[in-house]
Design a protein around this motif. Structure first.
Motif, PDB file in Angstrom:
ATOM      1  N   GLU A 110      -1.301   7.780   0.274  1.00 36.97           N
ATOM      2  CA  GLU A 110      -1.954   6.581   0.779  1.00 36.97           C
ATOM      3  C   GLU A 110      -1.604   6.381   2.243  1.00 36.97           C
ATOM      4  O   GLU A 110      -0.435   6.390   2.620  1.00 36.97           O
ATOM      5  CB  GLU A 110      -1.532   5.375  -0.053  1.00 36.97           C
ATOM      6  CG  GLU A 110      -2.283   5.384  -1.360  1.00 36.97           C
ATOM      7  CD  GLU A 110      -1.772   4.386  -2.352  1.00 36.97           C
ATOM      8  OE1 GLU A 110      -0.893   3.591  -1.998  1.00 36.97           O
ATOM      9  OE2 GLU A 110      -2.267   4.417  -3.489  1.00 36.97           O
ATOM     10  N   VAL A 117      -1.901   4.270   5.804  1.00 38.69           N
ATOM     11  CA  VAL A 117      -2.194   3.042   6.546  1.00 38.69           C
ATOM     12  C   VAL A 117      -1.960   3.344   8.014  1.00 38.69           C
ATOM     13  O   VAL A 117      -0.894   3.813   8.395  1.00 38.69           O
ATOM     14  CB  VAL A 117      -1.280   1.884   6.092  1.00 38.69           C
ATOM     15  CG1 VAL A 117      -1.510   0.666   6.960  1.00 38.69           C
ATOM     16  CG2 VAL A 117      -1.528   1.553   4.634  1.00 38.69           C
ATOM     17  N   ALA A 123       2.472   7.735  -5.691  1.00 35.58           N
ATOM     18  CA  ALA A 123       1.797   8.114  -4.463  1.00 35.58           C
ATOM     19  C   ALA A 123       2.787   8.192  -3.306  1.00 35.58           C
ATOM     20  O   ALA A 123       3.803   7.507  -3.288  1.00 35.58           O
ATOM     21  CB  ALA A 123       0.707   7.097  -4.136  1.00 35.58           C
ATOM     22  N   GLN A 140       3.464   7.400   0.503  1.00 34.16           N
ATOM     23  CA  GLN A 140       2.959   6.396   1.446  1.00 34.16           C
ATOM     24  C   GLN A 140       3.149   6.902   2.869  1.00 34.16           C
ATOM     25  O   GLN A 140       4.252   7.285   3.251  1.00 34.16           O
ATOM     26  CB  GLN A 140       3.746   5.089   1.299  1.00 34.16           C
ATOM     27  CG  GLN A 140       3.772   4.553  -0.107  1.00 34.16           C
ATOM     28  CD  GLN A 140       2.663   3.569  -0.352  1.00 34.16           C
ATOM     29  OE1 GLN A 140       1.952   3.192   0.568  1.00 34.16           O
ATOM     30  NE2 GLN A 140       2.513   3.153  -1.595  1.00 34.16           N
ATOM     31  N   ARG A 143       6.917   8.248   3.139  1.00 31.35           N
ATOM     32  CA  ARG A 143       7.915   7.972   2.107  1.00 31.35           C
ATOM     33  C   ARG A 143       7.393   8.346   0.729  1.00 31.35           C
ATOM     34  O   ARG A 143       6.203   8.234   0.440  1.00 31.35           O
ATOM     35  CB  ARG A 143       8.367   6.525   2.139  1.00 31.35           C
ATOM     36  CG  ARG A 143       7.470   5.575   1.458  1.00 31.35           C
ATOM     37  CD  ARG A 143       8.181   4.274   1.187  1.00 31.35           C
ATOM     38  NE  ARG A 143       8.821   4.304  -0.124  1.00 31.35           N
ATOM     39  CZ  ARG A 143       9.383   3.252  -0.674  1.00 31.35           C
ATOM     40  NH1 ARG A 143       9.433   2.122  -0.027  1.00 31.35           N
ATOM     41  NH2 ARG A 143       9.911   3.329  -1.864  1.00 31.35           N
ATOM     42  N   SER A 198      -0.133   4.646  -9.279  1.00 29.22           N
ATOM     43  CA  SER A 198       0.843   3.578  -9.261  1.00 29.22           C
ATOM     44  C   SER A 198       1.268   3.275  -7.842  1.00 29.22           C
ATOM     45  O   SER A 198       2.331   2.753  -7.603  1.00 29.22           O
ATOM     46  CB  SER A 198       2.048   3.974 -10.089  1.00 29.22           C
ATOM     47  OG  SER A 198       2.623   5.132  -9.512  1.00 29.22           O
ATOM     48  N   GLY A 199       0.429   3.643  -6.927  1.00 30.35           N
ATOM     49  CA  GLY A 199       0.847   3.546  -5.533  1.00 30.35           C
ATOM     50  C   GLY A 199       0.571   2.211  -4.899  1.00 30.35           C
ATOM     51  O   GLY A 199       0.477   2.098  -3.700  1.00 30.35           O
ATOM     52  N   GLU A 200       0.423   1.187  -5.686  1.00 28.46           N
ATOM     53  CA  GLU A 200       0.061  -0.102  -5.106  1.00 28.46           C
ATOM     54  C   GLU A 200       1.102  -1.133  -5.491  1.00 28.46           C
ATOM     55  O   GLU A 200       0.870  -1.996  -6.323  1.00 28.46           O
ATOM     56  CB  GLU A 200      -1.307  -0.510  -5.639  1.00 28.46           C
ATOM     57  CG  GLU A 200      -2.051  -1.481  -4.788  1.00 28.46           C
ATOM     58  CD  GLU A 200      -2.571  -0.852  -3.528  1.00 28.46           C
ATOM     59  OE1 GLU A 200      -2.480  -1.488  -2.489  1.00 28.46           O
ATOM     60  OE2 GLU A 200      -3.058   0.293  -3.578  1.00 28.46           O
ATOM     61  N   PRO A 201       2.281  -1.021  -4.963  1.00 30.78           N
ATOM     62  CA  PRO A 201       3.346  -1.907  -5.408  1.00 30.78           C
ATOM     63  C   PRO A 201       3.163  -3.277  -4.767  1.00 30.78           C
ATOM     64  O   PRO A 201       3.864  -3.651  -3.853  1.00 30.78           O
ATOM     65  CB  PRO A 201       4.608  -1.228  -4.894  1.00 30.78           C
ATOM     66  CG  PRO A 201       4.149  -0.444  -3.714  1.00 30.78           C
ATOM     67  CD  PRO A 201       2.682  -0.216  -3.828  1.00 30.78           C
ATOM     68  N   THR A 226      -6.824   0.278  -7.626  1.00 31.65           N
ATOM     69  CA  THR A 226      -5.953   1.359  -8.083  1.00 31.65           C
ATOM     70  C   THR A 226      -4.619   0.805  -8.568  1.00 31.65           C
ATOM     71  O   THR A 226      -3.759   1.561  -9.002  1.00 31.65           O
ATOM     72  CB  THR A 226      -5.692   2.357  -6.947  1.00 31.65           C
ATOM     73  OG1 THR A 226      -5.260   1.626  -5.803  1.00 31.65           O
ATOM     74  CG2 THR A 226      -6.926   3.144  -6.607  1.00 31.65           C
ATOM     75  N   PRO A 279      -0.345  -2.572   0.824  1.00 36.99           N
ATOM     76  CA  PRO A 279       0.001  -1.928   2.090  1.00 36.99           C
ATOM     77  C   PRO A 279      -1.175  -1.875   3.065  1.00 36.99           C
ATOM     78  O   PRO A 279      -1.010  -2.126   4.256  1.00 36.99           O
ATOM     79  CB  PRO A 279       0.419  -0.528   1.667  1.00 36.99           C
ATOM     80  CG  PRO A 279       0.929  -0.686   0.290  1.00 36.99           C
ATOM     81  CD  PRO A 279       0.110  -1.779  -0.325  1.00 36.99           C
ATOM     82  N   ARG A 280      -2.351  -1.599   2.545  1.00 33.72           N
ATOM     83  CA  ARG A 280      -3.503  -1.492   3.442  1.00 33.72           C
ATOM     84  C   ARG A 280      -3.802  -2.828   4.097  1.00 33.72           C
ATOM     85  O   ARG A 280      -4.103  -2.903   5.281  1.00 33.72           O
ATOM     86  CB  ARG A 280      -4.718  -1.008   2.669  1.00 33.72           C
ATOM     87  CG  ARG A 280      -4.838   0.484   2.656  1.00 33.72           C
ATOM     88  CD  ARG A 280      -6.205   0.871   2.176  1.00 33.72           C
ATOM     89  NE  ARG A 280      -7.146   0.971   3.256  1.00 33.72           N
ATOM     90  CZ  ARG A 280      -7.243   2.035   4.041  1.00 33.72           C
ATOM     91  NH1 ARG A 280      -6.446   3.050   3.891  1.00 33.72           N
ATOM     92  NH2 ARG A 280      -8.141   2.075   4.994  1.00 33.72           N
ATOM     93  N   ALA A 321       3.376  -2.431   4.677  1.00 28.88           N
ATOM     94  CA  ALA A 321       2.427  -1.370   5.010  1.00 28.88           C
ATOM     95  C   ALA A 321       3.023   0.002   4.735  1.00 28.88           C
ATOM     96  O   ALA A 321       2.296   0.957   4.474  1.00 28.88           O
ATOM     97  CB  ALA A 321       2.013  -1.477   6.474  1.00 28.88           C
ATOM     98  N   ARG A 322       4.335   0.091   4.806  1.00 31.99           N
ATOM     99  CA  ARG A 322       4.980   1.379   4.533  1.00 31.99           C
ATOM    100  C   ARG A 322       5.174   1.594   3.050  1.00 31.99           C
ATOM    101  O   ARG A 322       5.794   2.571   2.643  1.00 31.99           O
ATOM    102  CB  ARG A 322       6.317   1.439   5.258  1.00 31.99           C
ATOM    103  CG  ARG A 322       6.169   1.815   6.719  1.00 31.99           C
ATOM    104  CD  ARG A 322       7.327   1.365   7.542  1.00 31.99           C
ATOM    105  NE  ARG A 322       8.527   2.140   7.295  1.00 31.99           N
ATOM    106  CZ  ARG A 322       9.628   2.036   8.050  1.00 31.99           C
ATOM    107  NH1 ARG A 322       9.634   1.206   9.067  1.00 31.99           N
ATOM    108  NH2 ARG A 322      10.669   2.746   7.784  1.00 31.99           N
ATOM    109  N   GLY A 323       4.675   0.686   2.224  1.00 33.87           N
ATOM    110  CA  GLY A 323       4.705   0.896   0.792  1.00 33.87           C
ATOM    111  C   GLY A 323       5.918   0.313   0.100  1.00 33.87           C
ATOM    112  O   GLY A 323       6.195   0.638  -1.042  1.00 33.87           O
ATOM    113  N   TYR A 324       6.647  -0.561   0.784  1.00 33.69           N
ATOM    114  CA  TYR A 324       7.814  -1.166   0.159  1.00 33.69           C
ATOM    115  C   TYR A 324       7.394  -2.338  -0.717  1.00 33.69           C
ATOM    116  O   TYR A 324       6.475  -3.077  -0.377  1.00 33.69           O
ATOM    117  CB  TYR A 324       8.781  -1.687   1.225  1.00 33.69           C
ATOM    118  CG  TYR A 324       9.623  -0.612   1.864  1.00 33.69           C
ATOM    119  CD1 TYR A 324      10.985  -0.552   1.648  1.00 33.69           C
ATOM    120  CD2 TYR A 324       9.046   0.341   2.674  1.00 33.69           C
ATOM    121  CE1 TYR A 324      11.753   0.441   2.230  1.00 33.69           C
ATOM    122  CE2 TYR A 324       9.784   1.333   3.262  1.00 33.69           C
ATOM    123  CZ  TYR A 324      11.145   1.375   3.034  1.00 33.69           C
ATOM    124  OH  TYR A 324      11.900   2.362   3.603  1.00 33.69           O
ATOM    125  N   ALA A 325       8.093  -2.505  -1.828  1.00 30.60           N
ATOM    126  CA  ALA A 325       7.868  -3.684  -2.643  1.00 30.60           C
ATOM    127  C   ALA A 325       8.666  -4.845  -2.056  1.00 30.60           C
ATOM    128  O   ALA A 325       9.601  -4.638  -1.285  1.00 30.60           O
ATOM    129  CB  ALA A 325       8.313  -3.412  -4.063  1.00 30.60           C
TER     130      ALA A 325
END
Lengths: 429, 243
Positions: A320, A322, A356, A358, A373, B7-10, B136, B158-159, B195-199
């Protein structure tokens, strides 16, 4: 009239339709078109026309008839013309073709016509009365030719975009043609001795013209509007059909592949991701950002997305992306992109099970930051044997050689993050 | 079922399973989406009230029905698709603005879309949606997001964080009077980590703050995005030919 006789023989064969040539023509493109059609050298055809012209002006009549009835086209281009010239004009677009100055051929044609006309006038024995009408007739003919050429240009402009600047020239030419014709007709009137009535005749003609304009004007305007609207709709429909065709094709293709690989989840996932990306590009990418471009990316955002897509396709792990901000690529950033790609490959290979990958890229001022990551088992650089150079050389070493920094760190809840930072070059501002 | 694929949408959870956050909680939800398959899928995934605490009290396939269903059932959260026949999610938000402003029992909207185009995202957020997640997202993350939205917090994918960062992209030396409209350094930091995918949980750990603080930062961002910074947004939108 060998040309006219040849026409009906050839028309039953649809692929070889007769067109006037829009390329390299002298006057109306009739001779060149015919030459291409009949497979004769263009000079012969021109000579035949010139010869026929001597026969009481028959050549001019035939030429005019061809000009009137045969459509202008790109076909029928003379095979004598060396292909190098065609190749030269085509790559730099039709714009150039339209905008070019009248070539030598046209000037030669004009001179030839004048000479032939002189000879014709000298040879043919006209009565004194008839001779007086000559110049007005010539004027009318010149005016008509000018306007017709104009119409040809307008038609050619349909498949060659013409700049707005040329509109004035178009208008000037039309006005010139009309003036010539008017002068010629007036001259004939004067010679007929009805000069006294000329004023009233002109007035009457003008009145009729105004009347026709008033009656037919709105209708004509309406028709042009309808036409342009219809054309717009057609273009839209065409665009939509193109998208639909592309989407249908690729979706059906992917679905077939998925059915065939139903027992291979990795492959199915890869196919689905690739298809999703493709669809997204078609549906959501703004116009003019190069939907079909296959060449090298020249901006950061494009490069990041391209790399991610390629790694995703290759390793079957969703990535993914961004991207915040964008900037043109320079040498340092290209190195950074390579390092980022390496990081993505590592993440997909060793951390892909956790979900995924990131990727985050940001341009802030002069600094470009990229983070990759994964949520895999984590990674300890010190535990890697010294002879394994993948991370040390491809990522850290590459970044440092190009004046950037690279950091690897473990993420609190598992996984690895690679942070790449690079300054943009001074020149690209 | 698209929501089980990745599962990439935390969107806020730190790995809590279904029900973990829903224990003892109950939320009434209306599903607005024009694809019946998708509604069925989401219903199956989250609508097991005894396990997840989410009760789907209504569904609607278009704008008109959505407005009437929302008005009659008064849910706490609406899962709203962005692309809908009859004007899209933005139109639903516009016609339900009175319900959103209700002080007794406000209806909150969570945009759930397959599109992650900037104009869609920014459009519904400005329309008043409290969050935006893409389709997703996993079921458990979606449940978590619903509870978060019910609490009045914002949920960013993130987006979306990327788009907001883009919208508030730093120009050199901002004028002083616009300071209120700008993102603070901390908010920017939080967004960057999203944005970096962190929860949210991971962000809290990373920045040594509490999860609640992270949430309030995110809510502040949402507020700024909705109500202020018109100049920035206009310029941003015009530059991208969104308006």
């Amino acid at each position: 009239m060998p040309e006219a006789a040849a026409l009906p023989v050839d028309t039953p064969r649809p692929p070889r339709k007769l067109y006037r040539s829009s390329d390299g023509r002298w006057l109306g493109g009739v001779a060149r078109g015919l030459a291409g059609h009949l497979g004769l050298p263009v000079t012969w055809v021109r000579l035949v026309f010139a010869g026929l012209f001597m026969a009481d002006g028959l050549g001019a009549l035939v030429y005019a008839a061809f000009w009137f009835f045969v459509p202008l086209g790109v076909g029928g281009v003379d095979n004598q013309r060396p292909p190098a010239i065609a190749a030269e004009t085509l790559p730099d677009g039709r714009r150039r073709l339209v905008a070019r100055k009248p070539d030598r051929g046209q000037i030669v044609a004009l001179l030839l016509m004048v000479v032939v006309a002189m000879v014709f006038v000298g040879n043919v024995n006209l009565g004194d009365g008839a001779r007086a009408y000559l110049w007005p007739t010539v004027l009318v003919a010149a005016g008509v030719a000018l306007v017709w050429r104009q119409a040809d240009n307008a038609r050619r402009a349909r498949w060659a975009e013409v700049g707005r600047r040329r509109r004035t020239i178009t208008l000037l030419r039309s006005v010139g043609g009309v003036l010539l014709v008017t002068a010629g007709v007036s001259g004939i009137f004067v010679l007929q001795g009805s000069a006294a009535h000329l004023g009233s005749v002109l007035q009457a003609a003008l009145a009729v013209l105004v009347g026709i304009t008033l009656l037919a004007g709105p209708y004509l305007v309406r028709m042009t509007q309808d036409l342009s609207e219809e054309r717009l709709m057609r273009i839209r429909a065409q665009e939509r059909a193109e998208v639909a065709a592309h989407v249908h094709d690729s979706v059906l293709h992917t679905l077939t592949l998925i059915q065939r690989n139903a027992d291979n989840p990795n492959e199915v996932r890869r196919l689905a991701r690739a298809q999703e990306r493709d669809l997204r590009t078609w549906l959501y990418k703004p116009e003019g950002t190069g939907k079909d471009e296959e060449d090298e990316p020249d901006t950061l955002a494009e490069a990041v997305r391209r790399n991610a897509a390629e790694v995703e396709d290759k390793h079957g792990v969703p990535i993914e992306v961004v991207v915040v901000g964008d900037c043109p690529l320079d040498e340092g950033l290209t190195a950074q992109m390579q390092a980022a790609r390496e990081a993505m490959v590592n993440a997909a290979k060793y951390g892909g099970e956790g979900g995924a990958v990131q990727v985050f890229a940001e341009v802030e001022g002069r600094t470009v930051f990229v983070s990759v990551r994964d949520r895999g088992p984590g990674f300890d650089l010190d535990a890697i044997p010294a002879d394994r150079m993948g991370v040390r050389e491809s990522i850290i070493g590459r970044m440092e050689r190009n004046g950037g920094t690279a950091r690897l760190r473990a993420v609190p809840d598992g996984g690895t993050e690679v942070e790449l930072e690079m300054e943009r070059a001074e020149t690209t501002s | 079922m698209p929501d089980a694929s990745a599962s990439g949408e935390p969107a806020g959870t730190g790995g809590s399973g279904p029900g973990a956050s829903g224990l003892g909680r109950h939320v009434r939800v209306v599903l607005v989406d024009d694809h019946r398959m998708f509604r069925t899928g989401v219903q199956a995934e989250i609508g097991q009230t005894d396990r997840t605490g989410v009760e789907v009290v209504g569904e609607a396939p278009d704008v008109d029905q959505a407005v009437s269903v929302i008005t009659s059932t008064r849910p706490e959260v609406v899962l709203l698709d962005v692309h809908l026949p009859g004007g899209g999610g933005v139109e639903v938000l516009r016609r339900c603005s009175a319900l959103m402003a209700d002080s007794e029992q406000p209806v909150r909207f969570l945009a759930l879309s397959v599109s992650d185009a900037a104009e869609d995202v920014i459009g519904v957020i400005r329309g008043g949606a409290r969050g935006y997640v893409t389709k997703t997202i996993t079921g458990s993350d979606l449940v978590d997001s619903i509870f978060r939205v019910q609490d009045g917090d914002a949920v960013f994918s993130p987006r979306l964080a990327g788009f907001v960062l883009d919208a508030f992209a730093s120009t050199d030396a901002p004028p002083v009077d616009e300071d209120l409209d700008r993102l603070t350094q901390r908010e920017r930091e939080v967004l960057r980590l999203i944005a970096r995918g962190y929860a949210y949980k991971e962000i809290a750990k990373q920045l040594f703050i509490s999860v609640k603080t992270v949430e309030s930062h995110v809510s502040a961002v949402l507020r700024k995005l909705q109500l202020s910074n018109r100049h920035e947004l206009t310029r941003w939108a015009t530059a991208r030919r969104l308006v």
